[in-house]
Design an enzyme around this catalytic site. Sequence first.
Site, PDB file in Angstrom:
ATOM      1  N   ASP A 109       0.852  -1.202   0.000  1.00 38.72           N
ATOM      2  CA  ASP A 109       0.000   0.000   0.000  1.00 38.72           C
ATOM      3  C   ASP A 109       0.886   1.250   0.000  1.00 38.72           C
ATOM      4  O   ASP A 109       1.822   1.346   0.799  1.00 38.72           O
ATOM      5  CB  ASP A 109      -0.881  -0.045   1.261  1.00 38.72           C
ATOM      6  CG  ASP A 109      -1.983   0.996   1.266  1.00 38.72           C
ATOM      7  OD1 ASP A 109      -2.433   1.398   0.176  1.00 38.72           O
ATOM      8  OD2 ASP A 109      -2.410   1.388   2.374  1.00 38.72           O
ATOM      9  N   HIS A 151      -8.015   9.779   3.745  1.00 39.09           N
ATOM     10  CA  HIS A 151      -7.573   8.759   4.700  1.00 39.09           C
ATOM     11  C   HIS A 151      -7.882   9.175   6.138  1.00 39.09           C
ATOM     12  O   HIS A 151      -7.928  10.365   6.440  1.00 39.09           O
ATOM     13  CB  HIS A 151      -6.056   8.543   4.574  1.00 39.09           C
ATOM     14  CG  HIS A 151      -5.654   7.936   3.271  1.00 39.09           C
ATOM     15  ND1 HIS A 151      -4.839   8.575   2.372  1.00 39.09           N
ATOM     16  CD2 HIS A 151      -5.973   6.753   2.710  1.00 39.09           C
ATOM     17  CE1 HIS A 151      -4.647   7.795   1.317  1.00 39.09           C
ATOM     18  NE2 HIS A 151      -5.322   6.676   1.496  1.00 39.09           N
ATOM     19  N   ASN A 169     -10.379   0.335  -0.253  1.00 41.29           N
ATOM     20  CA  ASN A 169      -9.386   0.280   0.824  1.00 41.29           C
ATOM     21  C   ASN A 169      -9.976   0.666   2.181  1.00 41.29           C
ATOM     22  O   ASN A 169     -10.572   1.732   2.322  1.00 41.29           O
ATOM     23  CB  ASN A 169      -8.254   1.266   0.534  1.00 41.29           C
ATOM     24  CG  ASN A 169      -7.326   0.799  -0.559  1.00 41.29           C
ATOM     25  OD1 ASN A 169      -7.632  -0.140  -1.281  1.00 41.29           O
ATOM     26  ND2 ASN A 169      -6.191   1.452  -0.676  1.00 41.29           N
ATOM     27  N   ARG A 226      -8.897  -0.513  12.718  1.00 41.47           N
ATOM     28  CA  ARG A 226      -8.215   0.024  13.907  1.00 41.47           C
ATOM     29  C   ARG A 226      -9.228   0.380  14.992  1.00 41.47           C
ATOM     30  O   ARG A 226      -8.960   0.225  16.182  1.00 41.47           O
ATOM     31  CB  ARG A 226      -7.434   1.290  13.545  1.00 41.47           C
ATOM     32  CG  ARG A 226      -6.306   1.041  12.579  1.00 41.47           C
ATOM     33  CD  ARG A 226      -5.502   2.309  12.421  1.00 41.47           C
ATOM     34  NE  ARG A 226      -4.614   2.209  11.272  1.00 41.47           N
ATOM     35  CZ  ARG A 226      -3.464   2.861  11.168  1.00 41.47           C
ATOM     36  NH1 ARG A 226      -3.068   3.649  12.130  1.00 41.47           N
ATOM     37  NH2 ARG A 226      -2.715   2.730  10.097  1.00 41.47           N
TER      38      ARG A 226
HETATM   39  P1  13P Z   1      -9.234   4.594   5.607  1.00 38.30           P
HETATM   40  O1  13P Z   1      -8.376   5.498   6.440  1.00 38.30           O
HETATM   41  O2  13P Z   1     -10.516   5.250   5.219  1.00 38.30           O
HETATM   42  O3  13P Z   1      -9.452   3.286   6.232  1.00 38.30           O
HETATM   43  O4  13P Z   1      -8.456   4.353   4.219  1.00 38.30           O
HETATM   44  C1  13P Z   1      -7.381   3.461   4.155  1.00 38.30           C
HETATM   45  C2  13P Z   1      -6.667   3.498   2.845  1.00 38.30           C
HETATM   46  O5  13P Z   1      -7.121   4.052   1.866  1.00 38.30           O
HETATM   47  C3  13P Z   1      -5.356   2.813   2.786  1.00 38.30           C
HETATM   48  O6  13P Z   1      -4.711   3.001   1.561  1.00 38.30           O
END
Ligand code: 13P
Length: 316
Positions: A81, A179, A254, A260
Amino acid sequence: MNVTTDQLFKVAYGKFAIGAYNINNMEQAIGLFRGHTHAQAPMIIQISRGARSYAGVRMLEAIIRAAEEEFPETIFSVHLDHGDEATCYDAIDSGFYTSVMIDASHEPFDENVAITRRVVEHAHARGVSVEAEIGQLGGIEEDIVVDEKLATLTDPDEAAEFVRQTGCDSLAVAIGTSHGAYKFTGAQRVHIERIAEIQQRLPGFPLVMHGSSSVPAEEVARINAAGGKLDPSAKGVDADQFAEAYPLGVCKINIDTDGRLVYTRVFREHFRDHPENFDFRKPGKVLFEEFANFIVEKSRKLGSYGKLDEVRAALS
Ligand code: 13P
């Protein structure tokens, strides 16, 4: 079975999306594999640079290999990632990752193209799929912080040109998500109409939606009731919108923050309710189950629930 994202997207395109979850440790891995076994859904296991430095590159590989032995039915891709160029080469050359993301979206267009093209050449020579990104997502992803004001939606014409010039296998597009736990304030939203415009320029090409956690209000409230101090106005993506996105070619969604939150809630509640306990395996066992339930629920929203046989048949 560890397969490329390209193989998974061929089955999923237009019909469902595959959940891509970040993991950092054994507890998340067990929850992830258990959940996908219950849901009979394919998955993408995401490893970020932060996870690699937290747990150790070899440790995460070993955890995933062991989890596969415990849950042999599962079909998944191991995906890097938000890689930089050097980490992409390391992941590709490991022979373990079947997919990498090169994120040079902060660079000017031509530089993003040049970097992505180099990674694509290296990856394709070794049978690894490549996700790239164009447009800027807001929010915080590990060490990358993008001010919401600088976040820009992906331009559909640029996206088509980028794919043509780079040969990447899938594209992360900026469509209003960000994010982390604090995605939407005021007028921010998921721009489904922008996905439709991108799909028109790139028919049949897999798109990726980052920043897709829902940040459920009840999860935030439970964490705060157990001593947390999260902003109660935190908001995420309505998971019902996944069903609007996957018919438009979004094949990978994603999710990191929501996992978490589950983790934090389980441990906080346990130690609030059992202050005499210091055996972390007790909340750990609860976490395996709660994480698995969370995955099953997400798989229903992603449309990937029950799709494992279809994926297996397409791979054979
Ligand atoms: P979130 O923070 O919304 O869970 O997104 C995670 C993400 O896109 C990791 O690449």
